[in-house]
Design a protein around this motif. Structure first.
Motif, mmCIF file in Angstrom:
data_model
loop_
_atom_site.group_PDB
_atom_site.id
_atom_site.type_symbol
_atom_site.label_atom_id
_atom_site.label_comp_id
_atom_site.label_asym_id
_atom_site.label_seq_id
_atom_site.Cartn_x
_atom_site.Cartn_y
_atom_site.Cartn_z
ATOM 1 N N ALA A 178 0.833 -1.201 0.000
ATOM 2 C CA ALA A 178 0.000 0.000 0.000
ATOM 3 C C ALA A 178 0.868 1.252 0.000
ATOM 4 C CB ALA A 178 -0.920 -0.014 1.219
ATOM 5 N N LYS A 179 1.955 1.229 0.754
ATOM 6 C CA LYS A 179 2.861 2.372 0.761
ATOM 7 C C LYS A 179 3.508 2.554 -0.601
ATOM 8 C CE LYS A 179 6.855 2.148 2.881
ATOM 9 N NZ LYS A 179 7.861 2.605 1.876
ATOM 10 N N ALA A 180 3.882 1.432 -1.239
ATOM 11 C CA ALA A 180 4.474 1.526 -2.573
ATOM 12 C C ALA A 180 3.477 2.107 -3.577
ATOM 13 C CB ALA A 180 4.930 0.141 -3.027
ATOM 14 N N ALA A 181 2.213 1.763 -3.426
ATOM 15 C CA ALA A 181 1.198 2.339 -4.314
ATOM 16 C C ALA A 181 1.076 3.837 -4.088
ATOM 17 C CB ALA A 181 -0.137 1.644 -4.080
ATOM 18 N N ALA A 182 1.160 4.275 -2.834
ATOM 19 C CA ALA A 182 1.121 5.712 -2.555
ATOM 20 C C ALA A 182 2.338 6.418 -3.149
ATOM 21 C CB ALA A 182 1.049 5.945 -1.053
ATOM 22 N N MET A 183 3.519 5.775 -3.060
ATOM 23 C CA MET A 183 4.718 6.368 -3.660
ATOM 24 C C MET A 183 4.582 6.439 -5.177
ATOM 25 S SD MET A 183 7.880 4.830 -1.325
ATOM 26 C CE MET A 183 7.597 3.142 -1.859
#
Length: 468
Positions: free
Chosen positions: A210-215
């Protein structure tokens, strides 16, 4: 007689002409004539080998579980380094995009971000070198990560030279490396044998995704707005895919997370920063194909704050994961030590008891054999020879003489061997008693004939006197 006249077929013989059953018969005859110690040894071989085999399998299984627990702990520690490297590479990506988007921008920020990323690469490389043998899926993922990291130098040189490197190209190149780094965490979860730790690893991997998607959302929005001031259809599809992937990853996190993990994320990833990032995403989706109402820097700052907040949470999740993996490894090692100690102790006791019992039986049988041979070859012949002398009887009856004989076999055990020894002692006393009775009978017969001779002598003397 020929086979036709006899009506029988000749027996099948081996190549040497001997019957085929001779070898088994010889073996059985040799086994029958073997010493008791050899027979007891053969009897104990099968159970001892069985116990040793089972104990060995148990120890091997325990050792494998200890190795697996140690491997999971090492992979979990490396996953924390991978998370830090992922975050710093994203910062380097955004710094590179800012540098390329602004011709007057100084490369200082980009170089500083690259230096931080190199520090995390060094940590990753050190942890990678300590892993040793890993499952094939993890090894393949690590190999791909190593290949991507090897190309970073060339990418950095192109960014600094502003040659063959646009904002979109830089975002794409760094995105490939970050995707493999995120995928590593998904490869670690299935390796954990403990269900609770495996669930925690899956939850952490989902949160990192999920963090990678936000990045990725931040990078795509910044590149699109810097290039044309708006999102085209292709860019919007990619942007929407990041939002969808982020939501799916958070749902997966909620399903796999422990109460601690869920509480940590709910209490940290919240507030005005989330609302602002959602507002920026809504504005971007409304302005597809037209000039956006928000700038690239505004979107980058808003979404960047979310990624930093998620990174803070990710660090706490990784810290808890390392603690749980260490606790699991310690528990498994303790369990393996206890099981190994119990198995080895049981094995030693079983073998010692078997050897002690076999030795006791062999010793009893040996004493029984020595006593029987002593009676047959020495004691009984001596007793019979001694009883041939009439004076050795004295005034004793045969029963008294038999009671005076010592037991030739001194076995105190109450098992069958001891009972055989006692029976042999009884037989020996009975033989002495019979010999004493025979000696007494011979003495009585001798006395009777002596009496008769004396009477006959008296009569003869009397007849001679009458004749004279």
């Amino acid at each position: 007689m020929t086979a036709r006249t006899s009506g029988r077929k000749p027996k099948a013989r081996s190549a040497r002409g001997a019957p085929r059953s001779v070898a088994p018969r010889r073996f059985l005859r040799g086994l029958r004539d073997a010493r008791i110690r050899s027979k007891l040894g053969l009897i104990l071989v099968v159970p001892v080998l069985t116990i040793v085999s089972l104990a060995g399998l148990r120890l091997v299984d325990s050792g494998r579980r200890a190795i697996d627990a140690d491997l999971v702990g090492s992979l979990t520690t490396l996953a924390a380094n991978v998370s830090g490297l992922t975050h710093e590479l994203h910062h380097e990506r955004m710094a590179g995009a800012v540098f390329l988007a602004n011709p007057k921008e100084s490369p200082e920020a980009y170089n500083r971000a690259a230096k931080k990323a190199d520090d995390w690469i060094a940590k990753y490389t050190a942890g990678r070198a300590e892993l040793g043998t890993v499952p094939e899926s993890v090894a393949e993922r690590l190999r791909r990560i190593d290949e991507h990291l090897a190309t970073l130098t060339a990418t950095r040189q192109e960014v600094l030279a502003r040659q063959n490197a646009s904002v979109a190209q830089v975002v794409l190149r760094y995105g490939v490396v970050i995707s493999d780094l995120i995928a590593y965490r998904e490869e670690v979860a299935p390796i954990a044998g403990d269900s609770q730790l495996a669930g925690e690893l899956r939850a952490a991997a989902a949160f990192s995704k999920a963090k990678a998607a936000a990045m990725e959302e931040q990078a795509i929005a910044y590149a699109a707005l810097k290039a044309g001031g708006h999102l085209d259809d292709e860019q919007f599809s990619s942007f929407l895919a990041t939002l969808t992937g982020q939501q799916e990853a958070l749902v997966a996190f909620t399903l796999a997370a422990t109460p601690f993990q869920r509480s940590l994320v709910e209490s940290s990833v919240t507030g005005d920063a989330i609302q602002l990032a959602d507002h920026m995403a809504t504005e971007l989706t409304r302005s597809v194909g037209s000039t956006a109402l928000v700038t690239a820097n505004e979107v980058s700052s808003a979404v960047g704050a979310i990624t930093d907040l998620m990174r803070w949470t990710e660090e706490r999740l990784d810290r808890r994961l390392i603690e749980d993996a260490t606790a699991l490894r310690t528990a498994v090692l303790r369990e393996v030590f206890i099981e190994s100690s119990v198995v080895l102790t049981t094995l030693v006791l079983a073998i010692s008891f078997a050897l002690l019992l076999a030795r006791s039986m062999a010793r009893s049988l040996g004493r029984l054999r020595e006593g029987a041979l002593g009676v047959a070859q020495r004691d009984l012949p001596e007793a019979v020879a001694r009883l041939r002398d009439v004076q050795s009887l004295g005034e004793n009856s045969p029963e008294q003489i038999a009671k005076q004989v010592r037991d030739p076999i001194a076995l105190t055990s109450r098992d069958e061997i001891g009972q055989v020894g006692q029976a042999f002692n009884v037989v020996h006393r009975e033989a002495v008693r019979v010999a004493a009775e025979q000696a007494a009978l011979r003495t009585s017969v001798s006395a009777m004939f002596l009496n008769l001779a004396r009477r006959s002598q008296t009569l003869v003397d009397r007849m001679i006197g009458e004749l004279d």
